[in-house]
Design a protein around this motif. Structure first.
Motif, mmCIF file in Angstrom:
data_model
loop_
_atom_site.group_PDB
_atom_site.id
_atom_site.type_symbol
_atom_site.label_atom_id
_atom_site.label_comp_id
_atom_site.label_asym_id
_atom_site.label_seq_id
_atom_site.Cartn_x
_atom_site.Cartn_y
_atom_site.Cartn_z
ATOM 1 N N LYS A 164 3.078 8.212 3.590
ATOM 2 C CA LYS A 164 3.776 7.114 2.923
ATOM 3 C C LYS A 164 3.137 5.798 3.358
ATOM 4 N N GLY A 166 3.229 1.812 3.300
ATOM 5 C CA GLY A 166 4.028 0.609 3.082
ATOM 6 C C GLY A 166 3.099 -0.577 2.899
ATOM 7 N N TRP A 167 3.196 -1.244 1.755
ATOM 8 C CA TRP A 167 2.238 -2.309 1.427
ATOM 9 C C TRP A 167 2.654 -3.674 1.967
ATOM 10 N N SER A 171 7.195 -2.458 -1.332
ATOM 11 C CA SER A 171 6.835 -1.295 -2.136
ATOM 12 C C SER A 171 6.113 -0.254 -1.278
ATOM 13 N N THR A 172 6.227 1.011 -1.710
ATOM 14 C CA THR A 172 5.636 2.134 -0.965
ATOM 15 C C THR A 172 4.913 3.059 -1.925
ATOM 16 N N GLU A 174 3.217 7.008 -2.054
ATOM 17 C CA GLU A 174 3.225 8.293 -1.357
ATOM 18 C C GLU A 174 2.085 9.149 -1.887
ATOM 19 N N PRO A 207 6.303 4.198 11.702
ATOM 20 C CA PRO A 207 5.246 3.549 10.919
ATOM 21 C C PRO A 207 4.111 3.082 11.831
#
Length: 334
Positions: A164, A166-167, A171-172, A174, A207
């Motif tokens: 995944k 994470g930007w 937004s993400t 996958e 993360p």
């Protein structure tokens, strides 16, 4: 004077007194203590990534038929200790990589004991692994949107199901473990921190920050210029046209020129191959390519002649800023 007991009753009295003492006054021995309770436990997972959780399950607890167990204290091996309470399972999240031995201490009024494990009693916590590289650490945003950026992935651990991404803008994305890259477009300017989270049957890892992407606002127009030769009134001086083109922000996407000429009262336009009689406004746009120095040149198939030479210019940068048609008029006397 005290009455005396007849001798024939002495033996009977002694026998009855003995029976009375035996029935009501005898001291009973203490009841023996039971055996300490024994618990068997099992870890739901023994290999996880930092940030994932492990479940401890109690498979059995014997010797507690008399409710003598007072506490079951779980030591997760990372400095965290917690009671199981009335339940038979407990979950714990590991924050850092390492090997952690799990232990259960059973407090029982019949005697304390240590729980035994069915299988491994140690949890191995790995770092969030893999190699991740940001494709464009700096991108521009303009009227037509924002330039693409993204991330390449390699060396993702084999146990991972998905990654995944994470930007940093909420937004993400996958992608599968075997995915090679992911791209993203931002909607506004700012510096974004990109993270990756590994997911498998044990849930999500912590993360991992893999870098930043700077999104910069581009409000600068591109440019195109035309170089005027020394003898600008001579048609032969315009046999080859020269100029510059560029952009000081996101970069030049395309630069164009158009050619027209008025000869007396008649208009001509250049259609990319030759001069054609018709309104100069019909001039076909010609793409000119600026080299590393920012200069361009163009040589029409046929040179302009005496009259008025009209040259249009225009350009667009990589995020939609435009240099609207502009140019110059030159009177050619010979």
């Amino acid at each position: 004077m005290l009455a005396t007991r007849p001798r024939r009753y002495s033996a009977l009295f002694a026998s009855g007194l003995g029976a009375l003492l035996s029935a009501g006054l005898a001291v009973h021995p203490a009841q023996a203590a039971g055996a300490a309770a024994q618990g068997v436990y099992q870890l739901g997972a023994t290999s996880v990534f930092a940030g994932q959780s492990v479940t401890l399950n109690q498979l059995s607890l014997s010797g507690n038929e008399d409710d003598s167990v007072q506490n079951r204290q779980v030591d997760w091996g990372d400095g965290t200790s917690v009671t199981m309470g009335d339940g038979t399972s407990l979950k714990h999240q590991y924050a850092a990589a390492g090997a952690y031995r799990v232990q259960v201490a059973i407090t029982d009024t019949d005697g304390d004991s240590t729980g035994t494990f069915s299988g491994v009693d140690t949890v191995t916590v790995a770092k969030v692994g893999g190699t991740y590289k940001i494709l464009a650490p700096s991108v521009w945003s303009g009227p037509a949107g924002t330039q693409l950026s993204g991330l390449t992935l390699s060396g993702v651990p084999a146990t991972v199901a998905t990654v995944k991404i994470g930007w940093g803008d909420g937004s993400t994305s996958e992608v599968a473990r075997t995915g090679l890259r992911a791209v993203h477009t931002y909607s506004g300017s700012g510096t974004r921190t990109v993270t990756v989270t590994l997911a498998d049957t044990n849930g999500d890892s912590s993360p991992l920050a893999v870098g930043t992407i700077a999104v910069k606002s581009d409000t600068v127009r591109p440019f195109v210029t035309i170089t005027t030769p020394a003898k600008s009134s001579k048609a032969s001086s315009w046999r080859t046209l020269h100029g510059t083109a560029g952009d000081k922000a996101s970069g030049l996407d395309i630069a164009l020129i158009g050619l027209g000429q008025v000869r007396g009262k008649t208009q001509y336009y250049f259609n990319g191959k030759k001069w054609v009689k018709g309104s100069v406004q019909k001039a076909e746009p010609i793409v000119v390519r600026a080299g590393s120095s920012g200069t361009w040149s163009f040589k029409p198939a046929a040179a302009p002649t005496k009259g008025t030479l009209v040259i249009w210019t225009g350009a667009r940068d990589k995020v939609g800023n435009t240099y609207l048609p502009d140019g110059k008029k030159v009177t050619l006397k010979s």
